[in-house]
Design a protein around this motif. Structure first.
Motif, PDB file in Angstrom:
ATOM      1  N   ILE A 168      39.641  41.508  40.904  1.00 39.38           N
ATOM      2  CA  ILE A 168      38.268  41.913  40.618  1.00 39.38           C
ATOM      3  C   ILE A 168      37.444  41.949  41.905  1.00 39.38           C
ATOM      4  O   ILE A 168      36.758  42.925  42.193  1.00 39.38           O
ATOM      5  N   GLY A 169      37.555  40.871  42.699  1.00 43.98           N
ATOM      6  CA  GLY A 169      36.755  40.771  43.921  1.00 43.98           C
ATOM      7  C   GLY A 169      37.065  41.901  44.890  1.00 43.98           C
ATOM      8  O   GLY A 169      36.154  42.489  45.492  1.00 43.98           O
ATOM      9  N   SER A 170      38.347  42.243  45.023  1.00 36.83           N
ATOM     10  CA  SER A 170      38.692  43.279  45.990  1.00 36.83           C
ATOM     11  C   SER A 170      38.270  44.662  45.503  1.00 36.83           C
ATOM     12  O   SER A 170      38.262  45.621  46.270  1.00 36.83           O
ATOM     13  N   GLY A 171      37.887  44.759  44.236  1.00 36.25           N
ATOM     14  CA  GLY A 171      37.422  46.044  43.718  1.00 36.25           C
ATOM     15  C   GLY A 171      36.076  46.464  44.313  1.00 36.25           C
ATOM     16  O   GLY A 171      35.808  47.646  44.479  1.00 36.25           O
ATOM     17  N   GLY A 172      35.239  45.490  44.626  1.00 35.57           N
ATOM     18  CA  GLY A 172      33.954  45.807  45.246  1.00 35.57           C
ATOM     19  C   GLY A 172      32.998  46.527  44.319  1.00 35.57           C
ATOM     20  O   GLY A 172      33.152  46.477  43.094  1.00 35.57           O
ATOM     21  N   PHE A 173      32.024  47.195  44.908  1.00 30.85           N
ATOM     22  CA  PHE A 173      30.957  47.791  44.106  1.00 30.85           C
ATOM     23  C   PHE A 173      31.422  49.016  43.329  1.00 30.85           C
ATOM     24  O   PHE A 173      31.172  49.149  42.135  1.00 30.85           O
TER      25      PHE A 173
ATOM     26  N   GLY B 198      38.017  45.921  36.718  1.00 32.12           N
ATOM     27  CA  GLY B 198      37.218  45.420  37.834  1.00 32.12           C
ATOM     28  C   GLY B 198      37.736  45.916  39.171  1.00 32.12           C
ATOM     29  O   GLY B 198      36.967  46.238  40.061  1.00 32.12           O
ATOM     30  N   GLU B 199      39.065  45.984  39.290  1.00 36.68           N
ATOM     31  CA  GLU B 199      39.634  46.391  40.562  1.00 36.68           C
ATOM     32  C   GLU B 199      39.460  47.899  40.799  1.00 36.68           C
ATOM     33  O   GLU B 199      39.102  48.328  41.886  1.00 36.68           O
TER      34      GLU B 199
ATOM     35  N   THR C 208      45.855  47.893  43.658  1.00 36.57           N
ATOM     36  CA  THR C 208      47.119  47.424  44.228  1.00 36.57           C
ATOM     37  C   THR C 208      47.555  46.134  43.572  1.00 36.57           C
ATOM     38  O   THR C 208      48.730  45.916  43.328  1.00 36.57           O
ATOM     39  N   GLN C 209      46.579  45.284  43.276  1.00 40.10           N
ATOM     40  CA  GLN C 209      46.906  43.987  42.694  1.00 40.10           C
ATOM     41  C   GLN C 209      47.579  44.154  41.345  1.00 40.10           C
ATOM     42  O   GLN C 209      48.577  43.537  41.044  1.00 40.10           O
TER      43      GLN C 209
ATOM     44  N   GLY D 251      35.383  48.858  39.906  1.00 40.05           N
ATOM     45  CA  GLY D 251      34.398  48.058  40.610  1.00 40.05           C
ATOM     46  C   GLY D 251      33.318  47.470  39.710  1.00 40.05           C
ATOM     47  O   GLY D 251      33.444  47.428  38.480  1.00 40.05           O
ATOM     48  N   PHE D 252      32.256  47.014  40.392  1.00 37.65           N
ATOM     49  CA  PHE D 252      31.137  46.395  39.693  1.00 37.65           C
ATOM     50  C   PHE D 252      30.512  47.401  38.726  1.00 37.65           C
ATOM     51  O   PHE D 252      30.236  47.095  37.566  1.00 37.65           O
TER      52      PHE D 252
ATOM     53  N   LYS E 272      38.371  50.675  43.601  1.00 33.24           N
ATOM     54  CA  LYS E 272      39.334  51.377  44.458  1.00 33.24           C
ATOM     55  C   LYS E 272      39.688  52.742  43.888  1.00 33.24           C
ATOM     56  O   LYS E 272      40.429  53.502  44.494  1.00 33.24           O
TER      57      LYS E 272
END
Lengths: 378, 634
Positions: free
Chosen positions: A245-250, A279-280, A259-260, A283-284, A253
């Motif tokens: 989720i965090g690596s997805g950003g605003f 989420g990934e 990728t995760q 994004g947000f 991707k």
């Protein structure tokens, strides 16, 4: 009773077409569009989460299609019929839960299914609807506000199926049953003070619950309170989904670019942890849109609750709405690491047929309540 | 007034619920805001942090398969072991084109059709990112050739695996069972995370029944990978916990002797210790090589095994249902005495046939001109049918069913392998339920000599005679002797004593056992020809012949000669149950030889080995009769 047209208008100024086409088909348009949008977005996410598995998607489309048809059928039946059936549905549900429990002892591990030859069916799913139905019909009869006896009886009515389901063992469904029953109690005006006492009692009883838990469930609770305890085992799920989720950003991707979740880092991605894929990749922004889609349905559910005609319909509609809220909130809370990992799927998005059908049958009841209103009320 | 009250009540209810719904809405909005804040924290505030984590998320967590527990016999001889092999695996998700990869790999490592078919089958139902073995047991040259070309095959890798192997092959396949590739249905019934590194699961026999004990607990390795996904180093690990080693009650030597004694016949031998219920040997012939199932065999090879007329996959010891035939007589006699339906001195005259009053039908004794005047002892020794026709008629089917139930027939013995069948105790209610026709007097008569509807497994036959040997004491038949956790001392498993068979008159045990001893020692006895009187050990036993061909045929005289002229598939089965020594029984045995008369000689062969360690002359003579297709599976 025949009512002059003008009389209708004065009392319901916002209803210019009291019997629209949708209404006569017993379809609530807002709910229907909300559900279509949500399941459509769910399919998009699932396609990515399943590793672009066409088989999974076809199956899921089939589930959704069947669930919508069941919803429309359920909506045709007027609420007072459900009120009459409530006690029978509840009794049959309890009976089937006992049957499954007894049959389950012969098999290894968890046994939740009842094999009816052609179809397999989980009695706990039936209970998710039968419990609020029965409680609402019970409170409808006893009249509000609640007295102590009816509160006590309601708690017994909730506990019986919840304990049976927890013994299967299926604690996450048991939690949902608590929420479904508890929300009826709260809507019926259970005093906040009493709620405080019951919560206190529940905390005292927690060690008892601990006793009934399976090892892997204990692991999950312990890990929740201390994620560093076991970085390779149970908390692996939480750490991985937070990274996704965090690596997805605003803005995320991009679809199919996660990728995760595409490597096998993310466990159970097609079912319980599917929100992490959203989420990934989206994004947000995407996650908030998904939450808003859920909230459209919730708001419509509350609208139906408030404008329903009798106590039974109001309690039932409110409980169905609140249960739906908590089932997606708990799932999202678990995937984002603010609630313990519970094994609850994300409703209408995660892969799976039987919970989808129960949910949609629930929305069918909401539609029935909304579209079977007689136009003259208080 | 009342109407007004309810109306007010109604209004109040509406207000209450509306109020509560609004409160719920506020709570929900707070919770959702909290959730969105949390997402904002993860995805906006901490975005950089998690991006770094995800980039070097070449910190991969790899589950490590626990070593499967070994299986030994009671003397510590290995029955199931794990052999290290190299296998060529493919992770389908990491390879863009499987068919092309297979074609390319086949150029450097020969692949046969079975291997490709097996691979394709598993491709359809594998777990994501799981390696699927394409070829097991690579040679060193093949491993070297693969490594030279590895860059050409993304997702393909060589893995060192442990493969289950059964050194004794077909000798124990029905009991020890085998493991095979795990399928999705089986995965539903186990904890999936514990099986995340496991490719094999017990499919039959001990391997299946004790799967939980044998499997162990999965371990994890946290590995740092390079860009291509190859592990560079291991950061931490949690070691897997190997499965428990199991010691079985079986005696492999006895098992092999029993198998060789039976070789060439379809049939079964079950040997157990009456004093404990421990199973010493369990042979079902013909058998099959369990190692074939581990690698996965071609559909054609499986069909061949499955369809073979001798049914090698069929475990006769637990699932073979045979008429009890004359081995039923000791139990009928015991019940006759104990219910005082007959006495030791009561005699009948046997002209060679029996007829019910008011009936035309004639029931023939196996001996054409009859046994003359017989008492109970004589009737058991020479297996006189007429005596038991009369006794069965007199005591009725209820007594017959009752004594059989008490000796464990008609219900599962509870042995610790899963494939058992319960057999049949026929009763009027059973016949009406299953056949839809009423019980006849004649059914009782036939039941009394074990030729009616009654059916038992060889295990039940052995259990029955063991209870008799114990004078009523009953132990749960079992195969597990001890369990051993890795690095610990084996824990012996307790024997379970069951509800004993109680008689009104304890003396009746002795009466029946003496008669069974006379079966072997008396020149009139049906076992005399196979054992004789110069035995190095004492033995009590009972022969039996189960009809295969129609009863009508049997009614004609000169039956024995005709049996030899019948095609093999129509010849009678022979049965033999016994225990030895008579006073302190060490073993109880049940033998069934299909379409053969040799059950008693086979038992003799096995018992001689058990008590003297040598092969007797009689059995050797018999061996010559068993030549065709008697190659032992060793």
């Amino acid at each position: 009773m025949t009512v002059p047209h003008t009389f209708k208008r004065t009392h319901h100024p916002h209803q210019t077409h009291p019997r629209s086409l949708w209404q006569s088909m017993h379809i609530d348009m807002y709910l229907l569009f909300g559900l279509i949008l949500l399941t459509a977005m769910g399919l998009v996410i699932l396609y990515s989460a399943s590793g672009q598995n066409h088989n999974t998607i076809t199956q899921q489309i089939l589930h959704i299609f069947m669930a919508f048809i069941i919803m429309l059928i359920v909506a045709q039946i007027p609420p007072h019929i459900y009120q009459r059936w409530a006690i029978w549905l509840y009794s049959i549900g309890i009976f089937l839960l006992i049957v499954v429990l007894i049959a389950g002892h012969t098999g290894k591990g968890a046994e939740r299914w009842l094999n009816l030859g052609v179809i397999r069916f989980q009695p706990s799913e039936l209970m998710k609807l039968a419990l609020p139905l029965f409680l609402a019909s019970y409170f409808h009869k006893t009249h509000l506000p609640l007295n102590n006896l009816s509160i006590l009886l309601a708690i017994v009515i909730i506990m019986i199926p919840a304990v049976l389901v927890a013994k299967q063992p299926d604690q996450s469904t048991a939690v949902l049953l608590f929420i479904a029953g508890g929300s009826v109690l709260l809507l019926a005006g259970l005093s906040w003070r009493l709620l405080g006492y019951i919560t206190g009692l529940a905390i005292i009883c927690a060690p008892l619950l601990w006793h009934f838990m399976h090892d892997y469930q204990r692991q999950r609770v312990l890990t929740f309170f201390n994620p560093e305890r076991d970085p390779l085992g149970a908390s692996y799920h939480i750490i991985q989904s937070k990274i996704a989720i965090g690596s997805g950003g605003f803005f995320g991707k991009g679809w199919l670019n996660g990728t995760q979740s595409h490597l096998h880092f993310l466990p159970e991605h097609a079912t319980d942890f599917i929100f992490a894929v959203c989420g990934e990749e989206f994004g947000f922004v995407g996650s908030v849109i998904l939450i808003l889609l859920f909230m459209i349905i919730i708001l419509r559910g509350l609208y139906i609750t408030i404008y329903a005609q009798d106590t039974f319909s109001r309690l039932l509609a409110g409980s169905l709405t609140l249960t739906f809220f908590f089932s997606f909130f708990i799932n999202m809370g678990m995937v984002t690491g603010i609630l313990p990992v519970m094994g609850l799927p994300l409703p209408l998005v995660s892969y799976g047929g039987s919970s989808m059908i129960t949910l949609m049958a629930g929305f069918g009841i909401l539609m029935s309540i909304q579209t079977h209103r007689k136009l003259l009320t208080t | 007034m009342k109407k007004w009250a309810t109306l007010k009540n109604h209004l109040q209810e509406i207000q209450l619920i509306t109020h509560r719904s609004m409160t719920a809405l506020v709570i929900m909005l707070i919770l959702i805001t909290f959730l969105i804040l949390r997402l904002g924290f993860l995805q906006c505030a901490q975005h950089a942090h998690y991006t770094t984590l995800s980039k070097k998320n070449w910190l991969d967590i790899v589950p490590v398969e626990p070593t499967r527990g070994l299986i030994y016999d009671r003397n510590g001889l290995l029955l199931a072991e794990n052999l290290p092999v190299f296998s060529l695996d493919i992770i389908p998700e990491k390879n863009p084109s499987i068919p092309q990869a297979l074609a390319e790999i086949a150029k450097i490592i020969p692949l046969n059709d079975t291997e490709i078919a097996q691979f394709q089958k598993e491709l359809k139902q594998h777990r994501r990112f799981e390696e699927i073995p394409l070829k097991l047991r690579l040679t060193e040259a093949e491993v070297a050739r693969f490594y030279e070309n590895q860059y050409r095959f993304p997702g393909a890798l060589i893995k060192a695996r442990l493969i289950r192997h059964y050194p004794l092959g077909a000798a124990l396949s029905h009991i020890v069972g085998y493991v095979g590739r795990i399928n999705l249905d089986e995965l539903d019934n186990v904890d999936p995370s514990n099986y995340s590194a496991t490719n094999y699961i017990g499919k039959l026999g001990i391997e299946k029944f004790y799967e939980d004990e044998l499997h162990g607990t999965v371990g994890y390795e946290q590995a740092e990978n390079d860009a291509s996904g190859q592990p560079v180093r291991i950061l931490h690990d949690i070691k897997p916990m190997p499965g428990k080693n199991l010691y079985l009650t079986l005696d492999s030597n006895l098992q092999i002797v029993a198998e060789q004694a039976l070789a060439g016949h379809n049939g079964a031998v079950v040997i157990l210790q009456p004093a404990t219920g421990q199973i010493l040997a369990m042979v079902s012939e013909p058998s099959f090589d369990p190692n074939l199932f581990v690698d996965g065999m071609s559909n054609q090879a499986f069909q061949q095994l499955e369809k073979a007329p001798s049914k090698p996959l069929y475990n006769r010891t637990l699932r073979g249902l045979y008429p009890l035939a004359s081995t039923i007589k000791p139990y009928i006699a015991l019940e006759g005495l104990d219910s005082e339906t007959t006495t030791p001195n009561f005699t009948i005259f046997d002209p060679g046939w029996y007829q019910l009053p008011n009936s035309e039908h004639v029931y023939h004794d196996w001996k054409p001109h009859g046994h003359g005047t017989v008492n109970l002892n004589h009737a058991l020794v020479s297996s006189c049918d007429t005596y038991f026709f009369a006794l069965g008629h007199k005591m009725g089917i209820k007594h017959i069913d009752d004594i059989l139930t008490r000796f464990g027939f008609g219900e599962l013995t509870g042995i610790d392998v899963g494939e058992e069948l319960p057999g049949i105790i026929a009763s009027p209610a059973w016949k009406r339920r299953t056949k839809g026709i009423p019980w006849h007097e004649g059914d009782t008569i036939n039941s009394a000599i074990g030729q009616g509807y009654m059916q038992a497994t060889p295990l039940q036959l052995a259990q029955g005679i063991a209870i008799l040997a114990n004078r009523g004491k009953r132990f749960l038949p079992h195969l597990l002797l001890t369990e051993q956790e890795a690095g610990k001392i084996p824990e012996p498993q307790a024997t379970t004593e069951l509800e004993p068979v109680k008689l009104h008159q304890e003396d009746n045990w002795k009466m029946i056992i003496t008669a069974l001893q006379n079966v072997i020692t008396s020149p009139l006895g049906t076992g005399y020809a196979h054992f004789g009187h110069d035995m190095p050990y004492t033995i009590a036993g009972k022969t039996g012949t189960a009809q295969v061909y129609s009863i009508k045929h049997r009614d004609e005289e000169g039956k024995n000669e005709e049996q030899d002229n019948l095609p093999e598939a129509l010849r009678d089965h022979s049965l033999f149950v016994a225990f030895a020594p008579v006073d302190k029984p060490q073993i109880a045995i049940a033998v069934i030889a299909e379409h053969s008369k040799l059950a008693a000689s086979i038992a003799r062969h096995i018992l001689d080995y058990y008590f003297t360690g040598s092969t007797p002359r009689l059995a050797r003579a018999n061996k010559e009769n068993m030549t065709h297709d008697s190659a032992p599976h060793l």
